[in-house]
Scaffold this active site. Structure first.
Site, PDB file in Angstrom:
ATOM      1  N   THR A 142     -10.632 -34.667 -10.968  1.00 45.59           N
ATOM      2  CA  THR A 142     -11.610 -34.484  -9.898  1.00 45.59           C
ATOM      3  C   THR A 142     -12.289 -35.829  -9.656  1.00 45.59           C
ATOM      4  OG1 THR A 142     -13.596 -33.259  -9.231  1.00 45.59           O
ATOM      5  CG2 THR A 142     -13.369 -33.726 -11.570  1.00 45.59           C
ATOM      6  N   GLY A 143     -12.830 -35.971  -8.455  1.00 46.66           N
ATOM      7  CA  GLY A 143     -13.502 -37.228  -8.133  1.00 46.66           C
ATOM      8  C   GLY A 143     -12.779 -37.973  -7.031  1.00 46.66           C
ATOM      9  N   GLY A 195     -10.287 -39.401  -5.120  1.00 52.86           N
ATOM     10  CA  GLY A 195      -8.846 -39.205  -5.221  1.00 52.86           C
ATOM     11  C   GLY A 195      -8.028 -40.474  -5.116  1.00 52.86           C
ATOM     12  N   THR A 227     -13.927 -30.633  -6.479  1.00 56.29           N
ATOM     13  CA  THR A 227     -12.636 -29.944  -6.533  1.00 56.29           C
ATOM     14  C   THR A 227     -12.572 -29.005  -7.730  1.00 56.29           C
ATOM     15  OG1 THR A 227     -11.566 -31.819  -5.527  1.00 56.29           O
ATOM     16  CG2 THR A 227     -10.187 -30.454  -6.964  1.00 56.29           C
ATOM     17  N   ARG A 270      -6.860 -37.759   6.235  1.00 62.43           N
ATOM     18  CA  ARG A 270      -6.876 -38.259   4.860  1.00 62.43           C
ATOM     19  C   ARG A 270      -6.464 -37.147   3.877  1.00 62.43           C
ATOM     20  NH1 ARG A 270      -9.571 -36.856  -0.183  1.00 62.43           N
ATOM     21  NH2 ARG A 270      -9.866 -38.759  -1.386  1.00 62.43           N
ATOM     22  N   VAL A 271      -5.602 -37.502   2.959  1.00 65.96           N
ATOM     23  CA  VAL A 271      -5.182 -36.588   1.899  1.00 65.96           C
ATOM     24  C   VAL A 271      -5.538 -37.251   0.571  1.00 65.96           C
ATOM     25  CG1 VAL A 271      -3.177 -35.561   0.748  1.00 65.96           C
ATOM     26  CG2 VAL A 271      -3.339 -35.528   3.252  1.00 65.96           C
ATOM     27  N   GLY A 272      -6.105 -36.485  -0.331  1.00 63.91           N
ATOM     28  CA  GLY A 272      -6.502 -37.035  -1.623  1.00 63.91           C
ATOM     29  C   GLY A 272      -5.454 -36.801  -2.699  1.00 63.91           C
ATOM     30  N   ASP A 273      -5.927 -36.839  -3.935  1.00 64.49           N
ATOM     31  CA  ASP A 273      -5.031 -36.666  -5.081  1.00 64.49           C
ATOM     32  C   ASP A 273      -4.693 -35.202  -5.354  1.00 64.49           C
ATOM     33  OD1 ASP A 273      -7.837 -36.371  -5.696  1.00 64.49           O
ATOM     34  OD2 ASP A 273      -7.237 -36.111  -7.780  1.00 64.49           O
ATOM     35  N   THR A 303      -9.025 -28.035  -3.002  1.00 71.37           N
ATOM     36  CA  THR A 303     -10.201 -28.785  -2.550  1.00 71.37           C
ATOM     37  C   THR A 303     -10.236 -28.895  -1.038  1.00 71.37           C
ATOM     38  OG1 THR A 303     -11.383 -30.895  -2.870  1.00 71.37           O
ATOM     39  CG2 THR A 303      -9.023 -31.038  -2.559  1.00 71.37           C
ATOM     40  N   SER A 339     -17.104 -27.493  -1.338  1.00 72.23           N
ATOM     41  CA  SER A 339     -16.091 -28.455  -1.762  1.00 72.23           C
ATOM     42  C   SER A 339     -14.687 -27.880  -1.832  1.00 72.23           C
ATOM     43  CB  SER A 339     -16.457 -28.999  -3.139  1.00 72.23           C
ATOM     44  OG  SER A 339     -16.664 -27.934  -4.033  1.00 72.23           O
TER      45      SER A 339
HETATM   46  C1  SD4 Z   1     -10.264 -35.781  -3.340  1.00 68.34           C
HETATM   47  N1  SD4 Z   1     -10.315 -35.432  -5.715  1.00 68.34           N
HETATM   48  O1  SD4 Z   1      -9.942 -35.268  -2.264  1.00 68.34           O
HETATM   49  C2  SD4 Z   1     -10.742 -34.882  -4.445  1.00 68.34           C
HETATM   50  C3  SD4 Z   1     -12.214 -34.686  -4.314  1.00 68.34           C
HETATM   51  C4  SD4 Z   1     -12.929 -34.228  -5.537  1.00 68.34           C
HETATM   52  O2  SD4 Z   1     -14.844 -33.846  -6.687  1.00 68.34           O
HETATM   53  O3  SD4 Z   1     -12.397 -33.943  -6.552  1.00 68.34           O
HETATM   54  N2  SD4 Z   1     -14.225 -34.198  -5.563  1.00 68.34           N
HETATM   55  O4  SD4 Z   1     -10.223 -36.992  -3.518  1.00 68.34           O
END
Ligand code: SD4
Length: 323
Positions: free
Chosen positions: A237-238, A240, A186, A214-217, A204, A84
């Site tokens: 985390t999670g 995004g 993450t 794609r870009v997350g948070d 992450t 991850s």
């Molecule tokens: C994302 N927040 O790229 C990250 C992924 C993540 O546990 O945290 N996974 O959206």
């Protein structure tokens, strides 16, 4: 407002806003403002244990919060077994490992990279963006070119194990993140050093099998991480997208500024996501600390945990959750 705030702080008072239960109410309450100076490290998920150990080692030697944050998450970036973060991270749907990371120091400085490929330590590239450029965020090819200019080396980040997982995924090619089971966690890490200063880092490989680009948070300052050395820090985390839409980490720090405890602030952060609907099939975990060394964590679903280190202690804690 600043006059009012300094007037209140001269009196040893701060304005306390109350959460959902008492939205709109503003109270005055005495608060001990002395910073915690023993050393504290918080980080998401069980890979936080080795990350915290390294960060705390630096803090105990008198190192700064920002050095501790960077060096702590580097331990996880370098672990090929973790799928991850960093090397070994699960790729996107095109089979490319693309990394997002950011860092904030105790002076309000921030650096970030997103959609970065072939570089082992995105957090250290983010640190270079913060320290060596007038910018906050570099992306994709530009971030990679900057990293190479700074002396980072090209590294193939796709391990055999993650390649196999991608090939298996391709057979059905359905994008269905599974709560807490996607093994896609993450690391967000917050540090409070012996001078009482706060910093943080977040890194992450993003959601497994995401769309290319794609870009997350996680690399977005205020979403995956936010630190204000006057107040505290928060990380996420999670899924995004839900954190981006509510700018979760900034929200949590601002709520702490208004007097919420880290726990109350994390709970309100999750409630904002619930209020948007569509929260049942995703997981979000928030983690926060304030300047006084108090800790908060809250998730949508059960299963989120975090590592908490203080001198002589480094332990896993299960987060409470909304559902
Ligand atoms: C994302 N927040 O790229 C990250 C992924 C993540 O546990 O945290 N996974 O959206």
């Amino acid at each position: 407002m600043s006059n009012r705030r300094s007037f209140l702080s001269q009196l040893g008072l701060s304005i306390i806003g109350i959460g959902a239960a008492g939205a709109g109410r503003v109270l005055l309450k005495t608060k001990n403002q002395a910073p915690y100076k023993k050393g504290l490290v918080l980080s998401t998920w069980s890979h936080g244990i080795p990350a915290n150990a390294e960060a705390m080692r630096i803090i105990e030697q008198g190192g700064t919060a920002v050095d501790a944050a960077e060096m702590g998450v580097r331990v996880v970036e370098a672990d090929p077994e973790g799928q991850s973060v960093g090397i070994g991270g699960l790729p996107d749907r095109d089979g490319k490992v693309t990394l997002d990371a950011c860092i904030m120091d105790s002076n309000g400085n921030a650096g970030s990279v997103c959609f970065l490929q072939d570089i082992l330590h995105p957090v250290s590239v983010a640190r270079k963006v913060m320290d060596e450029t007038p910018h906050v965020m570099l992306s994709g090819e530009g971030a990679k070119r900057f990293a190479l200019d700074q002396g980072f080396e090209l590294t193939d980040l796709l391990t055999e194990r993650s390649k196999k997982a991608w090939e298996d995924w391709l057979k059905e090619a359905q994008y269905k993140p599974i709560i807490n089971i996607e093994n896609h966690d993450t690391i967000g890490l917050l540090t409070l050093d012996k001078a009482g200063n706060i910093a943080g880092a977040c890194t992450t490989s993003g959601l497994a099998f995401k769309m290319h680009g794609r870009v997350g948070d996680s690399p977005v300052i205020g979403a995956g991480l936010f630190v204000d050395n006057e107040i505290g820090g928060a990380t996420a985390t999670g899924m995004g997208e839900a954190v981006l839409k509510t700018l979760g980490s900034f929200l949590i720090v601002e709520l702490m500024r208004q007097g919420y405890s880290p726990q109350e602030a994390c709970e309100e952060g999750v409630r904002r996501i619930v209020a948007q609907g569509n929260y049942k099939d995703i997981q979000i975990g928030y983690l926060a600390m304030n300047k006084q060394g108090e800790v908060g964590a809250y998730a949508l679903h059960p299963g989120f945990n975090y590592a908490e280190a203080r001198p002589g202690m480094n332990r896993m804690v299960d987060s409470p959750s909304f559902l």
